[in-house]
Enzyme design. Structure first.
Site, mmCIF file in Angstrom:
data_model
loop_
_atom_site.group_PDB
_atom_site.id
_atom_site.type_symbol
_atom_site.label_atom_id
_atom_site.label_comp_id
_atom_site.label_asym_id
_atom_site.label_seq_id
_atom_site.Cartn_x
_atom_site.Cartn_y
_atom_site.Cartn_z
ATOM 1 N N GLY A 20 -2.924 -8.898 -0.811
ATOM 2 C CA GLY A 20 -2.585 -9.726 -1.930
ATOM 3 C C GLY A 20 -3.418 -10.939 -2.232
ATOM 4 O O GLY A 20 -2.905 -11.850 -2.611
ATOM 5 N N SER A 21 -4.901 -10.772 -2.302
ATOM 6 C CA SER A 21 -5.701 -11.760 -2.821
ATOM 7 C C SER A 21 -5.411 -11.798 -4.057
ATOM 8 O O SER A 21 -5.447 -13.012 -4.574
ATOM 9 C CB SER A 21 -6.849 -11.638 -2.114
ATOM 10 O OG SER A 21 -7.561 -10.655 -2.881
ATOM 11 N N ASN A 22 -5.100 -11.008 -4.879
ATOM 12 C CA ASN A 22 -5.053 -10.926 -6.394
ATOM 13 C C ASN A 22 -3.585 -11.639 -6.784
ATOM 14 O O ASN A 22 -3.649 -12.800 -7.621
ATOM 15 C CB ASN A 22 -4.887 -9.727 -6.934
ATOM 16 C CG ASN A 22 -6.592 -9.372 -7.367
ATOM 17 O OD1 ASN A 22 -7.185 -10.082 -8.269
ATOM 18 N ND2 ASN A 22 -7.166 -8.307 -6.670
ATOM 19 N N LYS A 73 10.631 10.256 -6.061
ATOM 20 C CA LYS A 73 9.786 9.197 -6.714
ATOM 21 C C LYS A 73 10.494 8.233 -7.709
ATOM 22 O O LYS A 73 10.626 7.222 -7.774
ATOM 23 C CB LYS A 73 8.415 9.824 -7.117
ATOM 24 C CG LYS A 73 7.537 8.774 -7.779
ATOM 25 C CD LYS A 73 6.250 9.517 -8.171
ATOM 26 C CE LYS A 73 5.352 8.249 -9.159
ATOM 27 N NZ LYS A 73 4.070 8.875 -9.532
ATOM 28 N N ARG A 99 0.149 3.285 -5.779
ATOM 29 C CA ARG A 99 0.758 4.412 -5.961
ATOM 30 C C ARG A 99 0.498 4.580 -7.712
ATOM 31 O O ARG A 99 0.284 3.495 -8.120
ATOM 32 C CB ARG A 99 2.223 4.351 -5.675
ATOM 33 C CG ARG A 99 2.614 4.473 -4.210
ATOM 34 C CD ARG A 99 4.034 4.215 -4.011
ATOM 35 N NE ARG A 99 4.030 3.946 -2.340
ATOM 36 C CZ ARG A 99 4.280 4.973 -1.725
ATOM 37 N NH1 ARG A 99 4.752 6.208 -2.270
ATOM 38 N NH2 ARG A 99 4.461 4.931 -0.494
ATOM 39 N N ASN A 115 -2.651 -3.462 -14.552
ATOM 40 C CA ASN A 115 -3.459 -3.362 -13.453
ATOM 41 C C ASN A 115 -4.972 -3.710 -13.322
ATOM 42 O O ASN A 115 -5.430 -4.064 -14.434
ATOM 43 C CB ASN A 115 -3.483 -1.756 -13.092
ATOM 44 C CG ASN A 115 -4.291 -1.329 -11.781
ATOM 45 O OD1 ASN A 115 -3.869 -2.022 -10.529
ATOM 46 N ND2 ASN A 115 -5.175 -0.287 -11.647
ATOM 47 N N HIS A 117 -8.607 -3.085 -11.537
ATOM 48 C CA HIS A 117 -9.364 -2.075 -10.862
ATOM 49 C C HIS A 117 -10.731 -2.538 -10.571
ATOM 50 O O HIS A 117 -11.410 -3.052 -11.347
ATOM 51 C CB HIS A 117 -9.273 -0.769 -11.493
ATOM 52 C CG HIS A 117 -9.961 0.422 -10.882
ATOM 53 N ND1 HIS A 117 -9.494 1.193 -10.201
ATOM 54 C CD2 HIS A 117 -11.456 0.748 -11.041
ATOM 55 C CE1 HIS A 117 -10.313 1.834 -9.758
ATOM 56 N NE2 HIS A 117 -11.209 1.850 -10.298
HETATM 57 C C1 GRF Z 1 -8.480 -5.031 -5.283
HETATM 58 O O1 GRF Z 1 -9.775 -4.490 -5.096
HETATM 59 C C2 GRF Z 1 -7.806 -4.544 -6.686
HETATM 60 O O2 GRF Z 1 -8.847 -4.367 -7.708
HETATM 61 C C3 GRF Z 1 -7.381 -3.173 -6.182
HETATM 62 O O3 GRF Z 1 -7.027 -3.138 -5.007
HETATM 63 C C4 GRF Z 1 -7.395 -4.373 -4.517
HETATM 64 C C5 GRF Z 1 -6.280 -5.226 -4.038
HETATM 65 O O4 GRF Z 1 -6.843 -6.164 -3.269
HETATM 66 N N1 GRF Z 1 -6.516 -2.304 -7.170
HETATM 67 P P1 GRF Z 1 -5.857 -7.389 -3.065
HETATM 68 O O5 GRF Z 1 -4.558 -6.893 -2.171
HETATM 69 O O6 GRF Z 1 -5.277 -8.079 -4.329
HETATM 70 O O7 GRF Z 1 -6.460 -8.467 -2.036
#
Ligand code: GRF
Length: 210
Positions: A20-22, A73, A99, A115, A117
């Site tokens: 969950g850092s993002n 699903k 997922r 999203n 990536h």
């Molecule tokens: C990130 O590298 C993001 O790009 C990818 O999964 C990772 C998630 O990291 N989709 P976090 O859980 O947000 O720390």
């Protein structure tokens, strides 16, 4: 040309599977006043996701939905959708959600699922994007914020940031520098949406000048 969303303070629903850092970076951008949005809800498909306790500690509604509890699903995703709708979510934000989303959520939120990536798409979609980039020997990688479609990391691109590879980079060092860019790019892309500046033309995203 389709305007994706009118300018407004956005109600965000965040889907996670892990640390969950993002999510935290988005929350910080909101607290700083850089991102005009509210995180109304965080949903995890993984009971052990650190993101769940991080969200709860910030007073954000955090829910674990166990995919195994559902027959298939579609039933699982309809439960997610019911939560998103009951919290009046405007934008669904995948932040390390491991997922592939099926049609229930995508059809209910057309062009409104994002999203992030950790590569410069369309290079290195899928798992372990940073390792794929290292193994391939590219000189530049980075991150991509994109709309989610039914493919794998294949939707229209909103924003990218470039990271130059260094001699001696390993998975940890490269992933860390990419993550720093992720934490800057995601809130900015969502803020473009909150400002009503994001348009879709074919498969191209156009971000209008302020
Ligand atoms: C990130 O590298 C993001 O790009 C990818 O999964 C990772 C998630 O990291 N989709 P976090 O859980 O947000 O720390």
């Amino acid at each position: 040309m389709i305007k994706i969303i009118e300018a407004k303070a956005l109600e965000l629903g965040i889907l996670v599977s892990g640390r969950g850092s993002n999510f935290e970076a988005l929350h910080e951008a909101i607290l700083r006043g850089d991102l005009k949005a509210n995180i109304a809800l965080l949903i995890s498909d993984n009971e052990k996701a650190l993101a769940l306790s991080k969200a709860a500690a910030k007073g954000i509604k955090a829910i674990y939905i166990n995919p195994k509890k559902y027959q298939n699903k579609t039933a699982y995703e309809e439960e997610i959708l019911a939560y998103l709708q009951s919290y009046n979510i405007d934008l669904v934000v995948l932040a390390g959600y491991m997922r592939i989303l099926g049609p229930s959520v995508l059809e209910a939120y057309p062009h409104r699922v994002l999203n992030i990536h950790p590569s410069l798409l369309p290079s290195f979609p899928g798992l372990e994007a940073q390792k794929q980039a290292l193994d391939y020997g590219v000189k530049y990688s980075g991150c991509t914020v994109h709309l989610v479609d039914e493919g794998l990391d294949s939707g229209p691109i909103i924003k990218q940031a470039v990271v130059e590879l260094r001699e001696g980079d390993d998975l940890e060092s490269l992933s860390l520098r990419i993550l720093e860019q992720e934490h800057k790019s995601y809130w900015q892309a969502i803020q473009y949406m909150a400002e009503g500046r994001v348009f879709l033309q074919g498969r191209k995203i156009i971000v209008a000048e302020k």
